[in-house]
Write a protein that holds these residues in place. Structure first.
Motif, PDB file in Angstrom:
ATOM      1  N   LEU A   2       0.849  -1.183   0.000  1.00 53.79           N
ATOM      2  CA  LEU A   2       0.000   0.000   0.000  1.00 53.79           C
ATOM      3  C   LEU A   2       0.890   1.239   0.000  1.00 53.79           C
ATOM      4  O   LEU A   2       1.836   1.337   0.787  1.00 53.79           O
ATOM      5  N   TYR A   3       0.587   2.178  -0.863  1.00 55.11           N
ATOM      6  CA  TYR A   3       1.291   3.468  -0.901  1.00 55.11           C
ATOM      7  C   TYR A   3       0.270   4.572  -0.619  1.00 55.11           C
ATOM      8  O   TYR A   3      -0.822   4.585  -1.186  1.00 55.11           O
ATOM      9  N   ARG A   4       0.634   5.490   0.271  1.00 55.76           N
ATOM     10  CA  ARG A   4      -0.300   6.515   0.746  1.00 55.76           C
ATOM     11  C   ARG A   4       0.386   7.882   0.761  1.00 55.76           C
ATOM     12  O   ARG A   4       1.616   7.987   0.685  1.00 55.76           O
ATOM     13  N   HIS A   5      -0.434   8.924   0.874  1.00 58.96           N
ATOM     14  CA  HIS A   5       0.100  10.267   1.049  1.00 58.96           C
ATOM     15  C   HIS A   5       0.662  10.416   2.463  1.00 58.96           C
ATOM     16  O   HIS A   5       0.254   9.706   3.390  1.00 58.96           O
ATOM     17  N   MET A   6       1.576  11.355   2.618  1.00 56.19           N
ATOM     18  CA  MET A   6       2.241  11.575   3.902  1.00 56.19           C
ATOM     19  C   MET A   6       1.244  11.795   5.037  1.00 56.19           C
ATOM     20  O   MET A   6       1.405  11.264   6.137  1.00 56.19           O
ATOM     21  N   ASN A   7       0.168  12.553   4.774  1.00 57.13           N
ATOM     22  CA  ASN A   7      -0.783  12.895   5.844  1.00 57.13           C
ATOM     23  C   ASN A   7      -1.950  11.921   5.955  1.00 57.13           C
ATOM     24  O   ASN A   7      -2.879  12.134   6.734  1.00 57.13           O
ATOM     25  N   SER A   8      -1.933  10.841   5.177  1.00 60.83           N
ATOM     26  CA  SER A   8      -3.035   9.871   5.225  1.00 60.83           C
ATOM     27  C   SER A   8      -2.936   8.997   6.477  1.00 60.83           C
ATOM     28  O   SER A   8      -1.850   8.560   6.860  1.00 60.83           O
ATOM     29  N   LYS A   9      -4.092   8.736   7.073  1.00 57.53           N
ATOM     30  CA  LYS A   9      -4.125   7.867   8.246  1.00 57.53           C
ATOM     31  C   LYS A   9      -4.339   6.395   7.882  1.00 57.53           C
ATOM     32  O   LYS A   9      -4.289   5.521   8.751  1.00 57.53           O
ATOM     33  N   VAL A  10      -4.572   6.130   6.612  1.00 60.66           N
ATOM     34  CA  VAL A  10      -4.847   4.761   6.176  1.00 60.66           C
ATOM     35  C   VAL A  10      -3.611   3.894   6.368  1.00 60.66           C
ATOM     36  O   VAL A  10      -2.490   4.288   6.027  1.00 60.66           O
ATOM     37  N   ARG A  11      -3.834   2.706   6.927  1.00 67.13           N
ATOM     38  CA  ARG A  11      -2.741   1.749   7.127  1.00 67.13           C
ATOM     39  C   ARG A  11      -3.242   0.346   6.800  1.00 67.13           C
ATOM     40  O   ARG A  11      -4.423   0.028   7.020  1.00 67.13           O
TER      41      ARG A  11
ATOM     42  N   ARG B 265      10.887   1.757  -9.425  1.00 69.48           N
ATOM     43  CA  ARG B 265      11.243   2.274 -10.754  1.00 69.48           C
ATOM     44  C   ARG B 265      10.658   3.662 -10.957  1.00 69.48           C
ATOM     45  O   ARG B 265      11.345   4.591 -11.413  1.00 69.48           O
ATOM     46  N   ILE B 266       9.389   3.815 -10.595  1.00 72.04           N
ATOM     47  CA  ILE B 266       8.702   5.089 -10.794  1.00 72.04           C
ATOM     48  C   ILE B 266       9.307   6.168  -9.907  1.00 72.04           C
ATOM     49  O   ILE B 266       9.543   7.305 -10.342  1.00 72.04           O
ATOM     50  N   MET B 267       9.591   5.836  -8.641  1.00 69.37           N
ATOM     51  CA  MET B 267      10.145   6.829  -7.719  1.00 69.37           C
ATOM     52  C   MET B 267      11.588   7.194  -8.062  1.00 69.37           C
ATOM     53  O   MET B 267      12.020   8.312  -7.804  1.00 69.37           O
ATOM     54  N   ASN B 268      12.313   6.271  -8.660  1.00 69.99           N
ATOM     55  CA  ASN B 268      13.678   6.596  -9.090  1.00 69.99           C
ATOM     56  C   ASN B 268      13.676   7.569 -10.269  1.00 69.99           C
ATOM     57  O   ASN B 268      14.616   8.335 -10.449  1.00 69.99           O
ATOM     58  N   LYS B 269      12.598   7.526 -11.060  1.00 68.68           N
ATOM     59  CA  LYS B 269      12.452   8.479 -12.161  1.00 68.68           C
ATOM     60  C   LYS B 269      11.990   9.842 -11.658  1.00 68.68           C
ATOM     61  O   LYS B 269      12.320  10.873 -12.239  1.00 68.68           O
ATOM     62  N   ASN B 270      11.207   9.831 -10.581  1.00 68.32           N
ATOM     63  CA  ASN B 270      10.652  11.065 -10.019  1.00 68.32           C
ATOM     64  C   ASN B 270      10.957  11.071  -8.521  1.00 68.32           C
ATOM     65  O   ASN B 270      10.145  10.645  -7.707  1.00 68.32           O
ATOM     66  N   THR B 271      12.145  11.525  -8.172  1.00 69.45           N
ATOM     67  CA  THR B 271      12.627  11.409  -6.790  1.00 69.45           C
ATOM     68  C   THR B 271      11.767  12.188  -5.793  1.00 69.45           C
ATOM     69  O   THR B 271      11.771  11.864  -4.605  1.00 69.45           O
ATOM     70  N   ALA B 272      11.023  13.189  -6.253  1.00 70.88           N
ATOM     71  CA  ALA B 272      10.154  13.949  -5.342  1.00 70.88           C
ATOM     72  C   ALA B 272       9.087  13.059  -4.727  1.00 70.88           C
ATOM     73  O   ALA B 272       8.607  13.317  -3.614  1.00 70.88           O
TER      74      ALA B 272
ATOM     75  N   LYS C  87       9.459  10.225  -3.456  1.00 75.43           N
ATOM     76  CA  LYS C  87       9.961   9.501  -2.287  1.00 75.43           C
ATOM     77  C   LYS C  87       9.566  10.181  -0.981  1.00 75.43           C
ATOM     78  O   LYS C  87       9.525   9.538   0.072  1.00 75.43           O
ATOM     79  N   ASN C  88       9.254  11.473  -1.053  1.00 77.20           N
ATOM     80  CA  ASN C  88       8.849  12.214   0.143  1.00 77.20           C
ATOM     81  C   ASN C  88       7.337  12.350   0.276  1.00 77.20           C
ATOM     82  O   ASN C  88       6.839  12.803   1.309  1.00 77.20           O
ATOM     83  N   THR C  89       6.604  11.961  -0.774  1.00 72.99           N
ATOM     84  CA  THR C  89       5.155  12.151  -0.757  1.00 72.99           C
ATOM     85  C   THR C  89       4.374  10.850  -0.924  1.00 72.99           C
ATOM     86  O   THR C  89       3.188  10.800  -0.589  1.00 72.99           O
ATOM     87  N   MET C  90       5.009   9.808  -1.435  1.00 75.42           N
ATOM     88  CA  MET C  90       4.344   8.525  -1.642  1.00 75.42           C
ATOM     89  C   MET C  90       4.965   7.521  -0.679  1.00 75.42           C
ATOM     90  O   MET C  90       6.051   7.004  -0.911  1.00 75.42           O
TER      91      MET C  90
END
Length: 257
Positions: A118-127, A190-197, A199-202
């Protein structure tokens, strides 16, 4: 002499046509599933298929298709096998997975493992915890179309938004909907290595939703008519996966867990 030459030419054409008809057809997903499938005839698992062709002295026809269509073509018997299919009980109605002598699923003959998180936004409470989603009221989960993990979540009662490719999921996620998405770990990397930003939001949860062994799934009727041939292909691919050269190549892309 002319008649003899014509006779030989017709025999050659017939032989070539027969060879083409007897060539087994395998299909695979038309989107990236890095590092296993990375493009047309590219990726680690396709390299393993080509190695099996060499070892078996047999040529396969590899077709790149949308995943649901690929599975349907195998189901209908127009294509003999799907590359990289996870186990689902409903697929055994029309498909055959490698099994042990006792009839259990033979995981040693898998092609690879797919680790879904599961990948979530930084402020998401979902776990994702203990096989369920926490803080999931009115939640829609983004999943790639045709992936069994989506069906698994639906069976648990969650609403699923399906999109064709992992890049589509990430694009929708960045816009805010859906709030959470499920991705295969290596593909997400792969996707995060292409768009390093990203890594801090997903943010990836620690606990995997599913670790799914992926197989070469044959049409059941074809398997029943060609058991020796199919079992030989499965065994050859299992041998390739365990080979030192293939393990070294895999290690370049995957971090040991």
């Amino acid at each position: 002499m002319v008649r003899l030459s014509l006779f030989l030419l017709l025999n050659l054409v017939t032989l070539i046509a027969s060879s083409a008809e007897n060539k087994l057809k395998f299909c695979y997903i038309d989107h990236s599933m890095s590092p296993w499938i990375t493009g047309a005839n590219q990726g680690l698992v396709l390299s393993a298929i080509h190695q099996a062709e060499h070892d078996l002295n047999q040529e396969f026809e590899l077709l790149r298709l949308p995943w649901k269509r690929c599975l349907n073509e195998v189901k209908e018997g127009r294509i003999q096998a799907a590359i990289g299919a996870s186990y689902m009980k409903e697929r055994t109605i029309w498909g055959s997975y490698p099994t042990t002598t006792h009839g259990a699923l033979n995981k040693d003959l898998r092609l690879f493992n797919a680790n879904f998180y599961l990948y979530r936004h930084m402020n998401s409470k979902v776990r994702w915890h203990n096989q369920h989603l926490e803080h999931a009221d009115n939640l829609h989960v983004g999943v790639q179309l045709g992936y069994s993990v989506g069906r698994d979540l639906e069976k648990l009662g969650y609403s699923i938004t399906y999109l064709p490719a992992s890049d589509d999921l990430v694009g929708a996620f960045k816009s805010g909907m859906p709030e959470v998405i499920v991705l295969e770990e290596a593909e997400a990397n792969r996707i995060m290595n292409k768009n390093t930003a990203l890594k801090n939001t997903m943010i990836r949860d620690d606990e995997p939703i599913k670790i799914a062994e992926q197989y070469l799934l044959f049409n059941a009727d074809f398997y029943n008519e060609h058991k020796v041939q199919v079992n030989t292909i499965w065994a050859t691919l299992g041998k390739t996966r365990k080979s030192k050269s293939y393990q070294r190549e895999t290690a370049k892309y995957l971090k040991p867990r």
